[in-house]
Scaffold this motif. Structure first.
Motif, PDB file in Angstrom:
ATOM      1  N   PRO A  20     -17.988 -14.583 -44.784  1.00  0.00           N
ATOM      2  CA  PRO A  20     -16.791 -15.171 -44.173  1.00  0.00           C
ATOM      3  C   PRO A  20     -17.151 -16.306 -43.224  1.00  0.00           C
ATOM      4  CG  PRO A  20     -17.303 -13.053 -43.180  1.00  0.00           C
ATOM      5  CD  PRO A  20     -18.270 -13.244 -44.309  1.00  0.00           C
ATOM      6  N   ALA A  21     -16.194 -17.196 -43.030  1.00  0.00           N
ATOM      7  CA  ALA A  21     -16.415 -18.324 -42.121  1.00  0.00           C
ATOM      8  C   ALA A  21     -16.411 -17.881 -40.669  1.00  0.00           C
ATOM      9  CB  ALA A  21     -15.342 -19.385 -42.356  1.00  0.00           C
ATOM     10  N   ALA A  22     -15.670 -16.834 -40.372  1.00  0.00           N
ATOM     11  CA  ALA A  22     -15.536 -16.379 -38.986  1.00  0.00           C
ATOM     12  C   ALA A  22     -16.596 -15.323 -38.686  1.00  0.00           C
ATOM     13  CB  ALA A  22     -14.142 -15.821 -38.749  1.00  0.00           C
ATOM     14  N   GLY A 100     -10.516 -12.887 -35.051  1.00  0.00           N
ATOM     15  CA  GLY A 100     -10.537 -12.910 -36.504  1.00  0.00           C
ATOM     16  C   GLY A 100     -11.891 -12.898 -37.172  1.00  0.00           C
ATOM     17  N   ALA A 101     -12.976 -12.882 -36.417  1.00  0.00           N
ATOM     18  CA  ALA A 101     -14.295 -12.807 -37.057  1.00  0.00           C
ATOM     19  C   ALA A 101     -14.383 -11.505 -37.860  1.00  0.00           C
ATOM     20  CB  ALA A 101     -15.410 -12.861 -36.018  1.00  0.00           C
ATOM     21  N   THR A 102     -14.898 -11.602 -39.066  1.00  0.00           N
ATOM     22  CA  THR A 102     -14.996 -10.423 -39.930  1.00  0.00           C
ATOM     23  C   THR A 102     -16.436 -10.043 -40.235  1.00  0.00           C
ATOM     24  OG1 THR A 102     -14.737 -11.834 -41.875  1.00  0.00           O
ATOM     25  CG2 THR A 102     -12.740 -10.805 -41.001  1.00  0.00           C
ATOM     26  N   LEU A 103     -17.382 -10.796 -39.694  1.00  0.00           N
ATOM     27  CA  LEU A 103     -18.797 -10.485 -39.837  1.00  0.00           C
ATOM     28  C   LEU A 103     -19.432 -10.526 -38.456  1.00  0.00           C
ATOM     29  CD1 LEU A 103     -21.351  -9.952 -41.546  1.00  0.00           C
ATOM     30  CD2 LEU A 103     -21.565 -12.433 -41.822  1.00  0.00           C
ATOM     31  N   LEU A 104     -20.095  -9.435 -38.088  1.00  0.00           N
ATOM     32  CA  LEU A 104     -20.774  -9.332 -36.800  1.00  0.00           C
ATOM     33  C   LEU A 104     -22.267  -9.241 -37.055  1.00  0.00           C
ATOM     34  CD1 LEU A 104     -20.926  -8.863 -33.728  1.00  0.00           C
ATOM     35  CD2 LEU A 104     -20.435  -6.440 -34.172  1.00  0.00           C
ATOM     36  N   LEU A 105     -23.006 -10.206 -36.521  1.00  0.00           N
ATOM     37  CA  LEU A 105     -24.464 -10.228 -36.629  1.00  0.00           C
ATOM     38  C   LEU A 105     -25.043  -9.918 -35.258  1.00  0.00           C
ATOM     39  CD1 LEU A 105     -24.835 -13.581 -38.618  1.00  0.00           C
ATOM     40  CD2 LEU A 105     -24.730 -11.272 -39.553  1.00  0.00           C
ATOM     41  N   LEU A 106     -25.943  -8.926 -35.209  1.00  0.00           N
ATOM     42  CA  LEU A 106     -26.554  -8.539 -33.937  1.00  0.00           C
ATOM     43  C   LEU A 106     -28.061  -8.482 -34.103  1.00  0.00           C
ATOM     44  CD1 LEU A 106     -24.026  -6.085 -34.385  1.00  0.00           C
ATOM     45  CD2 LEU A 106     -24.232  -6.490 -31.960  1.00  0.00           C
ATOM     46  N   ASP A 107     -28.779  -9.118 -33.196  1.00  0.00           N
ATOM     47  CA  ASP A 107     -30.241  -9.099 -33.190  1.00  0.00           C
ATOM     48  C   ASP A 107     -30.695  -8.420 -31.901  1.00  0.00           C
ATOM     49  OD1 ASP A 107     -32.950  -9.513 -33.399  1.00  0.00           O
ATOM     50  OD2 ASP A 107     -32.836 -11.696 -33.224  1.00  0.00           O
ATOM     51  N   GLU A 108     -31.114  -7.180 -31.994  1.00  0.00           N
ATOM     52  CA  GLU A 108     -31.592  -6.404 -30.846  1.00  0.00           C
ATOM     53  C   GLU A 108     -30.617  -6.473 -29.664  1.00  0.00           C
ATOM     54  OE1 GLU A 108     -33.970  -4.368 -31.080  1.00  0.00           O
ATOM     55  OE2 GLU A 108     -35.345  -5.102 -32.595  1.00  0.00           O
ATOM     56  N   PRO A 109     -29.353  -6.064 -29.880  1.00  0.00           N
ATOM     57  CA  PRO A 109     -28.357  -6.228 -28.822  1.00  0.00           C
ATOM     58  C   PRO A 109     -28.574  -5.356 -27.588  1.00  0.00           C
ATOM     59  CG  PRO A 109     -27.474  -4.889 -30.579  1.00  0.00           C
ATOM     60  CD  PRO A 109     -28.804  -5.422 -31.061  1.00  0.00           C
ATOM     61  N   THR A 110     -29.454  -4.353 -27.664  1.00  0.00           N
ATOM     62  CA  THR A 110     -29.692  -3.493 -26.504  1.00  0.00           C
ATOM     63  C   THR A 110     -31.089  -3.680 -25.917  1.00  0.00           C
ATOM     64  OG1 THR A 110     -30.379  -1.677 -27.954  1.00  0.00           O
ATOM     65  CG2 THR A 110     -28.055  -1.742 -27.305  1.00  0.00           C
ATOM     66  N   ALA A 111     -31.783  -4.710 -26.340  1.00  0.00           N
ATOM     67  CA  ALA A 111     -33.186  -4.906 -25.938  1.00  0.00           C
ATOM     68  C   ALA A 111     -33.381  -5.001 -24.427  1.00  0.00           C
ATOM     69  CB  ALA A 111     -33.760  -6.148 -26.607  1.00  0.00           C
ATOM     70  N   HIS A 112     -32.450  -5.557 -23.704  1.00  0.00           N
ATOM     71  CA  HIS A 112     -32.631  -5.795 -22.271  1.00  0.00           C
ATOM     72  C   HIS A 112     -31.765  -4.884 -21.402  1.00  0.00           C
ATOM     73  CE1 HIS A 112     -34.727  -9.330 -23.642  1.00  0.00           C
ATOM     74  NE2 HIS A 112     -33.654  -9.713 -24.282  1.00  0.00           N
ATOM     75  N   LEU A 113     -31.235  -3.819 -22.013  1.00  0.00           N
ATOM     76  CA  LEU A 113     -30.276  -2.972 -21.309  1.00  0.00           C
ATOM     77  C   LEU A 113     -30.890  -1.666 -20.829  1.00  0.00           C
ATOM     78  CD1 LEU A 113     -27.183  -3.407 -23.664  1.00  0.00           C
ATOM     79  CD2 LEU A 113     -27.773  -4.708 -21.608  1.00  0.00           C
ATOM     80  N   ASP A 114     -30.344  -1.147 -19.728  1.00  0.00           N
ATOM     81  CA  ASP A 114     -30.759   0.176 -19.262  1.00  0.00           C
ATOM     82  C   ASP A 114     -30.086   1.236 -20.147  1.00  0.00           C
ATOM     83  OD1 ASP A 114     -28.098   0.609 -18.323  1.00  0.00           O
ATOM     84  OD2 ASP A 114     -28.625  -0.074 -16.321  1.00  0.00           O
ATOM     85  N   ASP A 115     -30.422   2.488 -19.918  1.00  0.00           N
ATOM     86  CA  ASP A 115     -29.925   3.566 -20.775  1.00  0.00           C
ATOM     87  C   ASP A 115     -28.402   3.658 -20.784  1.00  0.00           C
ATOM     88  OD1 ASP A 115     -32.489   4.239 -21.571  1.00  0.00           O
ATOM     89  OD2 ASP A 115     -32.691   5.885 -20.122  1.00  0.00           O
ATOM     90  N   ASP A 116     -27.768   3.533 -19.625  1.00  0.00           N
ATOM     91  CA  ASP A 116     -26.311   3.635 -19.561  1.00  0.00           C
ATOM     92  C   ASP A 116     -25.641   2.496 -20.335  1.00  0.00           C
ATOM     93  OD1 ASP A 116     -26.480   5.928 -18.011  1.00  0.00           O
ATOM     94  OD2 ASP A 116     -26.191   4.858 -16.102  1.00  0.00           O
ATOM     95  N   ALA A 117     -26.130   1.281 -20.144  1.00  0.00           N
ATOM     96  CA  ALA A 117     -25.560   0.131 -20.849  1.00  0.00           C
ATOM     97  C   ALA A 117     -25.829   0.229 -22.346  1.00  0.00           C
ATOM     98  CB  ALA A 117     -26.123  -1.171 -20.276  1.00  0.00           C
ATOM     99  N   ARG A 118     -27.012   0.714 -22.708  1.00  0.00           N
ATOM    100  CA  ARG A 118     -27.356   0.900 -24.121  1.00  0.00           C
ATOM    101  C   ARG A 118     -26.376   1.876 -24.785  1.00  0.00           C
ATOM    102  NH1 ARG A 118     -32.597   2.433 -23.366  1.00  0.00           N
ATOM    103  NH2 ARG A 118     -33.227   0.338 -22.883  1.00  0.00           N
ATOM    104  N   THR A 119     -26.074   2.961 -24.077  1.00  0.00           N
ATOM    105  CA  THR A 119     -25.130   3.952 -24.590  1.00  0.00           C
ATOM    106  C   THR A 119     -23.739   3.339 -24.743  1.00  0.00           C
ATOM    107  OG1 THR A 119     -26.389   5.761 -23.614  1.00  0.00           O
ATOM    108  CG2 THR A 119     -24.067   6.201 -24.118  1.00  0.00           C
ATOM    109  N   LEU A 120     -23.323   2.542 -23.758  1.00  0.00           N
ATOM    110  CA  LEU A 120     -22.017   1.905 -23.814  1.00  0.00           C
ATOM    111  C   LEU A 120     -21.914   0.949 -24.997  1.00  0.00           C
ATOM    112  CD1 LEU A 120     -19.247   1.611 -22.520  1.00  0.00           C
ATOM    113  CD2 LEU A 120     -20.230  -0.107 -20.990  1.00  0.00           C
TER     114      LEU A 120
END
Length: 169
Positions: A20-22, A100-120
């Motif tokens: 998708p474009a979005a 309206g984005a229909t494709l979500l790309l994530l590259d290590e989205p929790t790499a810099h987060l503490d445990d609580d933020a990672r869980t969230l």
């Protein structure tokens, strides 16, 4: 390549259909251009003047709250820690999904987060199931467990000691 971030000189072969474009994208090392965190998210809301601006602002407030970052709204992005910046990147993607984005790309989205933020963040991603196609690159077992399908990529083979010795001569 899917996010449109390939170097202009890169040679890419093959065919990808149905992308998708979005797209919403959360890089491992996010960059921003807004003067404040809220401005950064507003830019991605792409609101038209009038009532749509109110809708876009609601998306910004909602996204920051979902990732536990409401208090960052007025901060300058360059003043943020890597973990705070990562939360902003996830919030930015949530705004794009609401738009309206229909494709979500994530590259290590929790790499810099503490445990609580990672869980969230894991809870937020779990809540998106069935609403957006997600491609996630992660070493985080909790995030990998959310996937319908996984692909384990092999580690590159170690360099041969014989080749190293030859290169040093």
């Amino acid at each position: 390549v899917l996010a449109g971030l390939a170097d202009p000189d890169a040679r890419v072969a093959g065919t990808v259909a149905g992308v998708p474009a979005a797209i919403a994208y959360v890089p491992q090392f996010p960059r921003t251009t807004g003067a404040t965190v809220a401005d950064e998210l507003r830019r991605h809301a792409g609101s038209d003047p009038g009532v749509d601006e109110i809708v876009g602002e609601a998306y910004v407030v909602e996204a920051l709250a979902r990732v536990g970052a409401s208090e960052l709204a007025g901060r300058a992005p360059e003043s943020l820690s890597p973990g705070e910046l990562q939360k902003v990147a996830v919030a930015r993607a949530l705004v794009r999904i609401r738009r309206g984005a229909t494709l979500l790309l994530l590259d290590e989205p929790t790499a810099h987060l503490d445990d609580d933020a990672r869980t969230l963040v894991a809870e937020v991603l779990f809540g998106l199931r069935g609403t957006v196609t997600t491609l996630l690159v992660t070493h985080d077992p909790a995030l990998a467990a959310l996937a319908d399908r996984t692909v384990d990529l092999p580690s590159p083979p170690p360099a041969s000691s014989a080749l190293i010795a030859e290169d040093q001569s």
